[in-house]
Every structure is written in C-alpha cells, then in structure tokens.
Scaffold this motif. Structure first.
Motif, short mmCIF file in Angstrom:
data_model
loop_
_atom_site.label_atom_id
_atom_site.label_comp_id
_atom_site.label_asym_id
_atom_site.label_seq_id
_atom_site.Cartn_x
_atom_site.Cartn_y
_atom_site.Cartn_z
N GLU A 122 4.78 6.52 -14.58
CA GLU A 122 6.06 7.18 -14.80
C GLU A 122 5.99 8.62 -14.29
O GLU A 122 4.98 9.31 -14.46
N GLY A 123 7.07 9.05 -13.66
CA GLY A 123 7.11 10.41 -13.15
C GLY A 123 6.57 10.57 -11.74
O GLY A 123 6.52 11.69 -11.23
N SER A 124 6.18 9.45 -11.09
CA SER A 124 5.64 9.52 -9.73
C SER A 124 6.76 9.64 -8.70
O SER A 124 7.88 9.18 -8.92
N THR A 125 6.42 10.25 -7.57
CA THR A 125 7.34 10.40 -6.46
C THR A 125 6.85 9.57 -5.29
O THR A 125 5.69 9.68 -4.89
N GLY A 142 -0.28 15.31 -9.66
CA GLY A 142 -0.59 15.75 -8.31
C GLY A 142 -1.51 14.84 -7.52
O GLY A 142 -1.76 15.08 -6.34
N SER A 143 -2.01 13.79 -8.13
CA SER A 143 -2.90 12.86 -7.44
C SER A 143 -2.10 11.78 -6.73
O SER A 143 -0.87 11.70 -6.86
N PHE A 144 -2.79 10.93 -5.96
CA PHE A 144 -2.15 9.82 -5.29
C PHE A 144 -2.25 8.56 -6.13
O PHE A 144 -3.26 8.32 -6.81
N TYR A 145 -1.23 7.75 -6.07
CA TYR A 145 -1.28 6.38 -6.56
C TYR A 145 -0.87 5.48 -5.41
O TYR A 145 0.09 5.76 -4.67
N VAL A 146 -1.60 4.36 -5.23
CA VAL A 146 -1.30 3.41 -4.16
C VAL A 146 -0.97 2.07 -4.79
O VAL A 146 -1.77 1.50 -5.55
N GLY A 147 0.19 1.54 -4.49
CA GLY A 147 0.59 0.25 -5.03
C GLY A 147 2.09 0.20 -5.30
O GLY A 147 2.86 1.06 -4.85
N LYS A 203 0.82 -1.21 0.00
CA LYS A 203 0.00 0.00 0.00
C LYS A 203 0.86 1.27 0.00
O LYS A 203 0.43 2.31 0.49
N THR A 204 2.04 1.17 -0.55
CA THR A 204 2.91 2.35 -0.67
C THR A 204 2.18 3.44 -1.46
O THR A 204 1.53 3.18 -2.47
N THR A 205 2.31 4.68 -0.99
CA THR A 205 1.63 5.81 -1.63
C THR A 205 2.63 6.66 -2.39
O THR A 205 3.74 6.92 -1.92
N TRP A 206 2.21 7.08 -3.56
CA TRP A 206 3.04 7.89 -4.45
C TRP A 206 2.28 9.15 -4.85
O TRP A 206 1.04 9.16 -4.90
N ARG A 207 3.03 10.21 -5.18
CA ARG A 207 2.44 11.41 -5.79
C ARG A 207 2.73 11.34 -7.28
O ARG A 207 3.89 11.26 -7.70
N THR A 208 1.68 11.32 -8.07
CA THR A 208 1.86 11.21 -9.52
C THR A 208 2.20 12.57 -10.12
O THR A 208 2.12 13.61 -9.46
N ALA A 209 2.55 12.55 -11.37
CA ALA A 209 2.95 13.79 -12.04
C ALA A 209 1.82 14.80 -12.09
O ALA A 209 2.07 16.02 -12.13
#
Length: 601
Positions: free
Chosen positions: A118-121, A108-113, A100-106
């Motif tokens: 590409e370009g996510s932080t 500005g939204s969240f991605y979980v997984g 359930k790692t959370t990322w900030r996408t390019a």
C-alpha cells in the motif's frame, strides 16, 4: 594553463574548469558509447581537437565492468545505472499485466511484481542504461553479431548512398575488429582493430556432460556446430541457420573491449592526440547561431557535477551542478543514445513543433521524426527445469532460425545455456537452481517501430516519456514467429534422453506435458516480452520523408554543423544485437566526416 591541460587530453572532473575561459574545440562529441567513443578517437587521431562529454564516471578499472562475465553486476550497479522506466503500449490494462512491473514503495525502495505494498507508486517497465565512460557497451552481455546484409542495403536504398551497401560496410567491421578465434587473414575479419572478438569455447561438445547432450539435440534439430563463425563473410550467411559460436566484444581473458579501452589507448598514445574527456558533464542544450536564415550548431550548454540526471539512483533535484558552455569550431555531434539524443535535440528546439511549443521551447527546426520511430527487438524465451542438476561446463552458444513465416532472411537469434534471463528489473535476474536451462530469443527485424521518446517538461534533468508500443503493427505475424521459435526449442529439449528429461517448462507454457493453446502462448509472449536494444528515434532518411531526422551522412536535416551518431540513427533495428553495428556506424561517420574535410581542403 587551462588550454595546455586541455590539449594534453586530461580527464576533467566536474567543477575544476575556470568559467572565465571559453572552451573551444574543433569537435564536441556528446556521449561515449559505441557511437561516440570511436568517432571522438578517430577525429582526434586525424589531428583535430575533440572534447568528449560523458555524464557519468570512468569505471573501466572496476571489475564489474572490465570483465564481460560480470555484466549482471554491472547492470545492477548504482555507480553507473540510469534507471529508465518505459511502457510497452498505450493500453493500461495490458501494462498492468506485466509481471516484472517496478514500483516505488512508500519507504523509497523498489518492489517488483503485481501486488505492491500500500502506498506504492507505479514506475513501469525497468530499462536500465549505463552512464559511464564507454556507455552501454560497458554493462551489456557483449554479444557481437552483424545484422543481415539487407539491413545495410535498406539504408542505401532509401538514401541513394551506396556507402551504406553491405558490401561496403564490411570494411568498417574489419577495421574495428581484433579477431581472436579464427586463423589470421580469414576473409571478412580484422585483426588489428580496437574491438577484440572471441567466442565461447566449443570444446564442451567433446565432453560427456549434460550440457553436451542438450546441445547435441539442438544441433540435431537445427544444424550447425558450436564453433561455427557467426560473422563469416559468406554470401549465404543470412540464410544460414542452426548453432554457431557466440561472438563477444571481449578478449580471450574475458576483458571488455571497445569504447573505454579505445579511449584510454588514445589518451595514453605517445602521439599526444588532442582528445579531452570530460566526465560528470551533462549536456542540456545545443547552442545555435543563424547563417543566411539557417541554424548552425556552435556549441553546447552543460551542467557539471555528479548525479545530475533524474534517472541516476543518487539524483537530488536540490543539487544542481554548475552551468557552463563549450564551443565547437566545426561541429557538434550528439551520441547520447536512443533515449537521450532525441531529448537533447528537442530541448534545443529541434523536433515536432507542437511538442516543443507545448513546453515553451523556441522552435529551431520543425522535424516531426525526432523521438518517433522508436524500435526494439522483441525478446522472449523458453525456460525450463531439467529433471536433475545439469553437469558439465559451457558458455552460451548462438542459434539462428528461419521460421516458416519469416520474410527474406532468418528472423530469430537465440542463445542457449544454463542461465535465467527474463528481462530487467531492479536486482535482476531470478535464479532457479542448477537444473535451469533457457533459450533466450531475440526477434530480428520486428514489423513494428511505433514507439516514441517525448518530453515531460523543458527541464533537461527530467527523464522523457518512453513508450515502445510493442506489437502495434504486424503483431500477430511477429508473435507467430516467436512462438514458432519456442516450439523448435521445446521439441529439441523434449528429445534429450533421461535422466535429464523430462523438462518442466516454466514459460511460456508451464508444466511437463504442454497443453497450452497457441493463442495462450502468444498472449503470454505479448504481455511478458522485454527488450534492451532501442534504436531509430533520430532515423536516417531522405529529406522528403517527414519522419527522417538525418541524411545519409548523419547530418540533421536543415541544421548545419550538427550530426547524430549512435543507434538512434538506424532507420530500422539492425539485426538482433545493435552494439557491433553501432561501432560500424561510428566508423562510417568518421570516414564521412574526414572525407568531407579532405575534399574541402
């Protein structure tokens, strides 16, 4: 005019104060959670002028918060959320496996997984806190369970302060509780306090339903009943296992009770207690003067305005609030929680000298334990899907276990029912339909408290670095106990008759016929455990303990007129759910302060 408004106890929104007038109160309390709210109310009711500072808004009339069953909505609500992101270890390869790692996408939204665009932080492991009047008691699941007596007795032992003995601490529970599920005058319970307590309705056990059939097997394998008092004043309580009623800090209508409701009642009291609540007020630093070479807290610096802290989803670094100062005649009391209390202390010059010097913060007091010793309950669970949709109605109930390798007392508290709870991420939880069933597991007294809260900069608006360092000490022992709990629940579920069975387990060992090794299951639990009960980052302990931050009366070692009263003060994680123990802690702090004042007079 301003002083008359303050004395009337009115809420003060950001930007309405006249800067030319120096605000001064007897006490400043920073944070309105289960540590700060009762303390502020008690001091005001005792006749002292108190200002309570809260960085968020008052959402007590919003049903997401006022109704306990909406805790999922509350936890996801941007109006109160502070989005912290933490680590579970120093091992980056291990961190990369958290599902359930959370990322900030390019965009500005969240991605979980684990497969971000590409370009996510990478942000890390989501750990939401509540910035609202009432603190995290306004978005939690509301479970009110007292810790093992040994947890209180331990504090008494290390501090030589018998006031912490469990036999004494019970009176604070009785003072705060307004019990609604037991006959009046049941020993060990209170009926006139500000924290209403109820349990899930146990009458479902009399119904012919799927939930009753599953619960019956859990009772058959562990003992107990769904109406048993989880907080009974029983000398053998900490050895008692099996099914209990799940107590919540809510009234019989499902309304949250405790922090927000107590503050509102105090403000509305005809006695006109001298309590002022200031909202949207972020404390950035404690102000000190020096007496006889010793620092003494005299006030705080603040930023007034909305969304001032980086964890706020609406934070804008370009929009800094208005600076101000507030002064205290007697004491400054920090109750910002296990992440923000150590941050405030460090920003003010109290903490490990090397860390403070790194960020050019003048050292007021070198205390190596500030922000260290961070602990949390490990949380895991057995989640499975029945062979048919489950019928009937029930609220979750509690199960206590003492697994074979437990130490002196029971070591597992779980709650079971038709729900899905696998930790936290933006938009949590995932739902798996009407056949889902879970026993969510909380590990009591984890062996490892090696986590930390450390500054990233000297900017008070920036979130600190938080690493819980799960399983760093005693990891295999704790994982064995968690797995033994899973096996107990698995055996009970397998014993349920068809057509409910067979259960198709989702985790920690997927499938109908489990063939996973113990090692594989323990590895899954180690990688995917989560938590939301952080404590102990400003721990109580004796002055000769280099990692102790507070004495037994909550006073910061070596600093006058400064206390910390929240879950960060516990030297070890108290039981399975710290919210009601923190209410008790606030009551003890109130009694300690008032007793000292009475003695001085």
């Amino acid at each position: 005019m301003l002083r008359r408004l303050l004395a009337a106890g009115l809420f003060i929104a950001a930007g309405t104060l006249v800067e030319a007038v120096a605000e001064t109160y007897d006490y400043i309390v920073v944070g309105s959670g289960p540590g700060g709210a009762p303390l502020a109310a008690n001091l005001a009711r005792a006749g002292y002028s108190v200002t309570l500072l809260e960085a968020g808004l008052d959402l007590g009339d919003n049903k997401n918060y006022s109704e306990i069953y909406n805790f999922i909505e509350a936890g996801n609500d941007e109006k109160s959320r502070w989005d912290f992101f933490v680590k579970h270890s120093e091992d980056e390869a291990r961190e990369a496996k958290y599902e359930k790692t959370t990322w900030r996408t390019a965009d500005g939204s969240f991605y979980v997984g684990l497969d971000p665009p590409e370009g996510s932080t990478r942000l890390g492991i989501y750990y939401p806190r509540a910035a609202t009047l009432g603190g995290c008691a306004m978005h939690n699941g509301g479970i009110c369970t007292l810790p093992n007596d040994a947890d209180w007795d331990y504090i008494a032992e290390i501090t030589d302060d018998d006031g912490w003995l469990a036999s004494n601490m019970r009176k604070y529970f009785e003072k705060m509780e307004a019990n609604e599920y037991l006959p009046p005058n049941t020993p060990g319970h209170g009926y006139d306090g500000y924290v209403n307590t109820t349990i899930s309705d146990p009458s479902f056990m009399k119904q012919d339903s799927d939930f009753q059939k599953v619960a019956s097997q859990l009772i058959s394998h562990t003992g107990g009943d769904a109406g048993r008092d989880v907080n009974a004043a029983d000398p053998d309580r900490d050895q008692a296992t099996g099914v209990f009623g799940m107590a919540s800090h809510a009234d019989r209508n499902g309304k949250r009770a405790g922090t927000n409701t107590l503050l509102k009642k105090t403000l509305a009291d005809p006695a006109k207690f001298n309590l002022t609540v200031q909202l949207e007020t972020l404390v950035t630093r404690i102000i000190f003067n020096w007496e006889a070479g010793e620092p003494s807290a005299t006030g705080v610096e603040v930023l007034r305005g909305s969304h001032q802290y980086e964890a706020d989803p609406s934070y804008d670094a370009a929009k800094q609030g208005k600076s101000g100062r507030i002064f205290a005649r007697k004491e400054v009391i920090i109750a910002g929680g296990s992440f923000n209390s150590p941050q405030i202390l460090k920003l003010s010059g109290i903490g490990p000298a090397k860390e403070l010097e790194k960020f050019h913060i003048p050292v007021v007091k070198d205390l190596g334990g500030v922000g260290e010793n961070l602990g949390d309950n490990y949380e895991a669970g057995l989640q499975a899907l029945a062979s048919k949709p489950l019928n009937g109605s029930t609220g979750p109930f509690t199960v206590f276990l003492k697994t074979p390798t437990a130490r002196k007392t029971r070591n597992i508290q779980a709650w079971c029912g038709s729900f899905s709870f696998e930790g936290f991420w933006p938009g949590f939880p995932a739902e798996y339909g009407p056949s889902q069933y879970e026993c969510a597991i909380v590990h009591i007294n984890p062996r490892s408290q090696a986590g930390y809260v450390r500054l990233r900069s000297n900017d008070p608006r920036q979130m600190p670095e938080i690493n819980l360092n799960f399983f760093a000490e005693g990891g295999d022992e704790d994982l064995t106990e968690l797995l033994d709990a899973v096996k107990t629940f698995r055996t009970a579920l397998k014993s349920v008759d068809a057509p409910i069975t067979p259960f198709n387990e989702r985790h920690p060992c997927p499938g109908v016929n489990q063939s996973c090794t113990d090692e594989a299951q323990k590895e899954f639990i180690k990688l995917q455990s989560y938590s939301h009960h952080a404590t102990s980052s400003c721990a109580i302990g004796p002055a000769d303990d280099p990692m102790a931050v507070l004495d037994s009366k909550f006073r910061v070692h070596g600093v006058k007129n400064l206390r910390v009263v929240d879950a960060s003060a516990f030297p070890k994680v108290p039981g399975a759910f710290p919210v009601c123990p923190t209410f008790m802690l606030a009551e003890k702090a109130s009694a300690d302060i008032l007793a000292a004042l009475a003695k001085a007079e």
